[in-house]
Design a protein around this motif. Structure first.
Motif, short mmCIF file in Angstrom:
data_model
loop_
_atom_site.label_atom_id
_atom_site.label_comp_id
_atom_site.label_asym_id
_atom_site.label_seq_id
_atom_site.Cartn_x
_atom_site.Cartn_y
_atom_site.Cartn_z
N GLN A 102 71.34 48.01 6.52
CA GLN A 102 71.31 49.18 7.12
C GLN A 102 72.27 49.29 8.38
O GLN A 102 71.91 48.45 9.26
CB GLN A 102 70.01 49.58 7.37
N LEU A 104 72.77 51.73 11.74
CA LEU A 104 72.41 52.80 12.47
C LEU A 104 73.27 53.34 13.68
O LEU A 104 74.09 52.44 14.18
CB LEU A 104 71.11 52.16 13.23
N VAL A 135 72.39 55.36 8.47
CA VAL A 135 71.33 56.28 9.10
C VAL A 135 71.54 56.65 10.43
O VAL A 135 72.35 55.87 11.20
CB VAL A 135 70.11 55.66 9.15
N SER A 136 71.55 57.83 10.72
CA SER A 136 71.92 58.40 12.17
C SER A 136 70.91 59.02 12.75
O SER A 136 69.79 59.45 11.75
CB SER A 136 73.15 59.32 11.97
N TYR A 137 70.86 59.22 14.03
CA TYR A 137 69.62 60.18 14.79
C TYR A 137 70.52 60.84 15.98
O TYR A 137 71.44 60.41 16.14
CB TYR A 137 68.57 59.36 15.17
N LEU A 162 63.51 52.51 13.86
CA LEU A 162 64.65 52.48 13.36
C LEU A 162 65.70 51.22 13.73
O LEU A 162 66.15 50.57 12.83
CB LEU A 162 65.31 53.88 14.07
N TYR A 163 65.30 50.98 15.07
CA TYR A 163 65.97 49.78 15.32
C TYR A 163 65.64 48.59 14.42
O TYR A 163 66.43 47.84 14.18
CB TYR A 163 65.97 49.41 16.86
N SER A 166 67.09 48.19 10.96
CA SER A 166 68.50 48.40 10.95
C SER A 166 69.18 47.00 11.18
O SER A 166 68.51 45.87 11.93
CB SER A 166 69.09 49.29 11.82
N PHE A 169 74.23 48.14 14.52
CA PHE A 169 74.10 49.34 15.33
C PHE A 169 75.50 49.67 15.74
O PHE A 169 76.09 48.69 16.48
CB PHE A 169 73.10 49.16 16.57
N ALA A 185 68.94 48.08 20.95
CA ALA A 185 69.48 47.59 19.39
C ALA A 185 69.53 46.09 19.35
O ALA A 185 68.80 45.31 18.53
CB ALA A 185 70.68 48.21 18.97
N CYS A 190 69.64 43.65 15.92
CA CYS A 190 70.75 44.33 15.47
C CYS A 190 71.87 43.65 16.01
O CYS A 190 72.03 43.52 17.10
CB CYS A 190 70.77 46.06 15.61
#
Length: 216
Positions: A102, A104, A135-137, A162-163, A166, A169, A185, A190
């Motif tokens: 994943q 991020l 995935v993004s935010y 999320l961190y 993932s 990053f 991150a 990450c």
């Protein structure tokens, strides 16, 4: 009797600089932005720039949150406020059951945050390996490709989650003061790829604990 008056925003610093105080009272300014007119216009109208500049380069005592700000001053008393994160909140927790890699990405509206460039990079990544999950935010309101799962604005607890979920990053900013996201991150496990934005450069050593790439 007060001995020190501090200003935490550029507006209050501008007003404080104009205020006549007793000579025994020191004026202190906390610097949150570096003097970069092109990027500052992402945050307030261009006509405010002269007032920002006047406050920024005033002879008040200053505390800088970024080492990159120190270069702007030669004859002013300035202190560097070392930044950090809460490692009780941001830490590495391995998931042995994870099967999909994943990536991020923060997507934020100000142009200086580089959303359009990282979206283009994500398209290249996706076309080369469609098995990756991207995935993004963030508050980005522009067009986002469907292969990116955009979560919008997330709260603190979901950001921590999320961190940890993932593997990679990516921080695409053109300019940062200190830049917490990359450090958060990294602490969460990450691998971090960041632009040379002035903030990430303070804790990422290219090729050692992360990768630094040119802006855009």
């Amino acid at each position: 009797n007060p001995r020190l008056v501090s200003a935490w925003s550029w507006e209050s610093a501008y007003l404080l600089n104009k205020t006549n105080l007793n000579n025994s009272i020191k004026k202190l300014q906390i610097l949150h932005y570096k003097w970069e007119p092109e990027f500052l216009m992402d945050y307030f109208p261009e006509e405010y720039l002269p007032m920002f500049r006047e406050a920024y380069f005033s002879d008040m005592i200053k505390i800088a949150i970024s080492r990159t700000q120190l270069d702007d001053f030669k004859n002013v008393k300035i202190y560097h406020w070392l930044q950090g994160i809460n490692t009780h909140k941001f830490f590495y927790k391995k998931d042995n059951n994870k099967k999909t890699l994943q990536i991020l990405i923060p997507l934020r509206n100000p142009r200086v945050k580089g959303a359009i460039y990282v979206i283009h990079a994500a398209e290249i990544i996706h076309n080369s390996n469609k098995n990756l999950r991207i995935v993004s935010y963030g508050n980005y309101s522009g067009e986002i490709p469907k292969f990116i799962q955009h979560l919008g604005i997330v709260d603190f607890l979901n950001l921590i989650k999320l961190y940890r979920e993932s593997d990679i990053f990516i921080l695409p900013s053109l300019s940062e003061g200190f830049s917490y996201p990359g450090l958060e991150a990294m602490a969460s496990g990450c691998a971090v790829i960041s632009t040379k934005n002035g903030g990430s450069d303070q804790y990422i050593i290219d090729g050692f604990n992360g990768l630094l790439v040119e802006k855009k």
